[in-house]
Design a protein around this motif. Structure first.
Motif, short mmCIF file in Angstrom:
data_model
loop_
_atom_site.label_atom_id
_atom_site.label_comp_id
_atom_site.label_asym_id
_atom_site.label_seq_id
_atom_site.Cartn_x
_atom_site.Cartn_y
_atom_site.Cartn_z
N ILE A 1 0.83 -1.20 0.00
CA ILE A 1 0.00 0.00 0.00
C ILE A 1 0.86 1.25 0.00
CG2 ILE A 1 -1.62 1.36 1.38
CD1 ILE A 1 -2.91 -1.27 2.26
N VAL A 2 1.89 1.28 0.83
CA VAL A 2 2.76 2.46 0.90
C VAL A 2 3.48 2.67 -0.44
CG1 VAL A 2 4.79 3.47 2.01
CG2 VAL A 2 3.07 2.30 3.39
N ALA A 3 3.95 1.58 -1.07
CA ALA A 3 4.62 1.70 -2.36
C ALA A 3 3.70 2.29 -3.42
CB ALA A 3 5.14 0.33 -2.81
N VAL A 4 2.45 1.85 -3.43
CA VAL A 4 1.49 2.36 -4.41
C VAL A 4 1.21 3.84 -4.16
CG1 VAL A 4 -0.89 2.21 -5.22
CG2 VAL A 4 0.43 0.12 -4.86
N VAL A 5 0.96 4.20 -2.91
CA VAL A 5 0.63 5.59 -2.57
C VAL A 5 1.79 6.52 -2.90
CG1 VAL A 5 0.13 7.18 -0.67
CG2 VAL A 5 -1.07 4.98 -0.82
N LEU A 6 3.00 6.16 -2.47
CA LEU A 6 4.16 7.03 -2.72
C LEU A 6 4.49 7.10 -4.21
CD1 LEU A 6 6.55 6.13 0.25
CD2 LEU A 6 5.09 8.14 0.00
N LEU B 1 2.42 6.76 -6.81
CA LEU B 1 1.43 7.58 -7.51
C LEU B 1 1.57 9.05 -7.15
CD1 LEU B 1 -1.73 5.30 -7.19
CD2 LEU B 1 -0.36 5.70 -9.23
N ARG B 2 1.96 9.31 -5.90
CA ARG B 2 2.04 10.70 -5.45
C ARG B 2 3.28 11.41 -5.98
NH1 ARG B 2 1.78 12.73 0.90
NH2 ARG B 2 1.96 14.97 0.45
N GLY C 1 19.35 8.95 -10.03
CA GLY C 1 18.85 10.30 -10.28
C GLY C 1 17.55 10.65 -9.61
N PHE C 2 17.08 9.84 -8.67
CA PHE C 2 15.83 10.13 -7.97
C PHE C 2 16.13 10.57 -6.54
CE2 PHE C 2 14.89 6.88 -11.16
CZ PHE C 2 13.90 7.51 -11.88
N ARG C 3 15.57 11.71 -6.15
CA ARG C 3 15.82 12.24 -4.80
C ARG C 3 14.51 12.66 -4.14
NH1 ARG C 3 20.32 13.25 -7.80
NH2 ARG C 3 22.32 12.84 -6.78
N PRO C 4 13.72 11.71 -3.74
CA PRO C 4 12.48 12.05 -3.03
C PRO C 4 12.78 12.57 -1.62
CG PRO C 4 12.81 9.69 -2.99
CD PRO C 4 13.90 10.26 -3.87
N ARG C 5 11.81 13.23 -1.03
CA ARG C 5 12.00 13.75 0.32
C ARG C 5 11.95 12.60 1.33
NH1 ARG C 5 8.25 18.66 1.78
NH2 ARG C 5 9.67 18.58 3.57
N LEU C 6 13.02 12.47 2.09
CA LEU C 6 13.09 11.38 3.07
C LEU C 6 12.02 11.54 4.14
CD1 LEU C 6 14.48 8.86 4.17
CD2 LEU C 6 16.12 10.35 5.33
N ASP D 1 13.01 0.58 -17.25
CA ASP D 1 12.55 1.33 -18.41
C ASP D 1 13.64 2.33 -18.79
OD1 ASP D 1 11.03 3.45 -20.07
OD2 ASP D 1 9.52 1.89 -19.75
N PRO D 2 13.95 2.48 -20.05
CA PRO D 2 14.95 3.48 -20.44
C PRO D 2 14.55 4.90 -20.07
CG PRO D 2 14.54 1.93 -22.24
CD PRO D 2 13.49 1.68 -21.21
N ASP D 3 13.25 5.15 -20.00
CA ASP D 3 12.73 6.47 -19.64
C ASP D 3 12.54 6.56 -18.13
OD1 ASP D 3 11.54 8.90 -19.36
OD2 ASP D 3 9.82 8.46 -20.66
N PRO D 4 13.33 7.39 -17.43
CA PRO D 4 13.18 7.50 -15.97
C PRO D 4 11.79 7.93 -15.53
CG PRO D 4 15.22 8.53 -16.72
CD PRO D 4 14.43 8.22 -17.93
N ASP D 5 11.08 8.66 -16.39
CA ASP D 5 9.76 9.16 -16.02
C ASP D 5 8.71 8.05 -15.97
OD1 ASP D 5 10.72 11.74 -15.83
OD2 ASP D 5 10.23 12.25 -17.91
N ARG D 6 9.04 6.86 -16.45
CA ARG D 6 8.08 5.76 -16.40
C ARG D 6 8.45 4.69 -15.38
NH1 ARG D 6 7.67 5.71 -22.39
NH2 ARG D 6 8.99 3.86 -22.38
N ARG D 7 9.55 4.86 -14.69
CA ARG D 7 9.99 3.81 -13.78
C ARG D 7 9.13 3.70 -12.53
NH1 ARG D 7 16.51 5.10 -14.29
NH2 ARG D 7 16.55 4.93 -16.57
N TRP D 8 8.39 4.78 -12.20
CA TRP D 8 7.50 4.69 -11.05
C TRP D 8 6.44 3.60 -11.25
CZ3 TRP D 8 2.27 5.45 -11.68
CH2 TRP D 8 1.86 6.07 -12.86
#
Length: 385
Positions: free
Chosen positions: A53-58, A60-61, A234-239, A277-284
């Motif tokens: 659940i946490v993985a899905v919420v984070l 998508l957000r 290259g991903f730096r979400p807020r801890l 995915d080669p595109d970082p914007d789709r790896r979520w």
């Protein structure tokens, strides 16, 4: 549809590898902490669903591949700690403390910085001491049940040579086949998963000996490396948001036997890397799919627990030990990386690995305390003319 097929497949692989590679550690840890069959199955189900659940919420957000998992080193800590005074209810009280501390670490920045300031050699040595006994299990299994253990170890070694992420799941499949062939069968075993509520109790020794080390191990070996893996790609979400979400999830699953929800470290690269995915914007999409997959796999907690009960305990521990060999190697490397901290690290490792409790408090806490004291004495000695 074609654009998301690749990250979806990567997410499915991430879920299978993450679940299959370490659920035996979770079940063994919960049983070692005093859980009965139903409580152990409930705990595995709870952390799988909570993590999903946490993985899905984070995902998508934030639109980032934030992979969430349970604390595998934390489950290994439960194995080394044993049943606390007060039984599994007291262990659940320790899980609640861990969740609360994770939330506080996210909300109170000085606490987060304090945890990050724990010397790497000390943190690595404590984790190595926790993992050592379980990582010895494959050798012990080879001695006690050679006909069952040998195929498991051989398959693990060969698969690791060509497809490392699948080595532990492959070994697990061989172990399951061995159990099915030699075991008494699943007749009469309840395979339906169910959440089992156990009212937590708060025993000081369990809070200090399990709750505090569980928090430290989870932060040092899961959350911090998990952030490092994402930063590498290259991903730096807020801890802060991640800690609050995973800490809240830990609080929610603790009464059902779940020990800790946190950032994935080992499997995080499967969703965050270019293979997803080669595109970082789709790896979520991969991390969200992995979250859904992990929650679905949690529905097999009843079957997983039944297999655990029907097999020789040392065989299950052997699979768990194989899953943690990489973590042990990383912990040992971290412990001896800095020459000035090696002596303190060795003290931490020896005290923790001894598995001896004092005043009802587990060895992980005393190892951390002893190593920290040695490090302070060493630094004071080197500074004194």
């Amino acid at each position: 549809m074609r654009g998301i097929a690749r990250p979806v497949l990567a997410g499915v692989v991430t879920a299978i590898v993450g679940f299959g590679g370490s659920f035996t550690v979770v079940l063994t840890g919960l049983r070692a902490a005093g859980a009965d069959e139903g409580q152990a199955a409930s705990g595995l189900l709870a952390v799988a669903v909570g993590s999903g659940i946490v993985a899905v919420v984070l995902g998508l957000r934030t639109r980032m591949p934030i992979s969430i998992a349970w604390s595998t080193p934390g489950a290994a800590l439960l194995i080394s700690s044993g049943v606390p005074d007060g039984g599994f209810a007291a262990a659940e009280g320790a899980f609640l403390l861990c969740g609360a501390l994770i939330v506080i670490a996210g909300l109170v920045r000085p606490l987060g910085r304090l945890i990050a300031a724990i010397p790497g050699p000390i943190a690595g040595a404590m984790l190595a001491g926790v993992l050592l006994q379980l990582c010895l299990a494959p050798v012990q299994a080879l001695h006690e049940v050679p006909l069952l253990a040998a195929p498991v170890i051989v398959v693990w070694a060969v698969t690791a040579r060509f497809a490392r992420p699948w080595a532990v799941p492959a070994a697990l499949v061989v172990a399951i086949v061995a159990i099915a062939v030699t075991g008494p069968g699943l007749g009469g075993v309840d395979l339906a998963p169910a959440f089992v509520w156990t009212t937590p109790t708060f025993e000081p020794a369990a809070l200090i000996g399990i709750g505090l080390p569980l928090f430290l191990v989870t932060m040092a070996s899961q959350n911090v490396p998990g952030m490092a893996v994402m930063a590498q790609y290259g991903f730096r979400p807020r801890l802060r948001g991640i800690l609050v979400a995973t800490g809240a999830a830990t609080l929610a699953v603790a009464p059902f036997g779940g020990h800790a929800v946190n950032l994935a470290a080992i499997s995080a690269a499967l969703a965050a890397g270019p293979d997803a995915d080669p595109d970082p914007d789709r790896r979520w999409i991969a991390s969200v799919t992995a979250g859904v997959g992990l929650a679905v796999l949690g529905l097999g907690a009843g079957l997983a627990t039944a297999l655990l009960l029907l097999s020789p305990p040392i065989l299950v521990e052997a699979v768990a030990g194989l899953a943690l060999l990489g973590a042990l190697a990383g912990a040992v490397t971290s412990a001896v990386a800095e020459p000035e901290g090696r002596e303190a690290a060795i003290v931490t490792f020896v005290v923790t690995a001894a598995g001896v409790s004092f005043l009802g408090i587990g060895s992980a806490f005393w190892g951390l305390l002893a190593g920290g004291a040695m490090l302070l004495l060493h630094r004071r000695r080197t500074r004194t003319p």
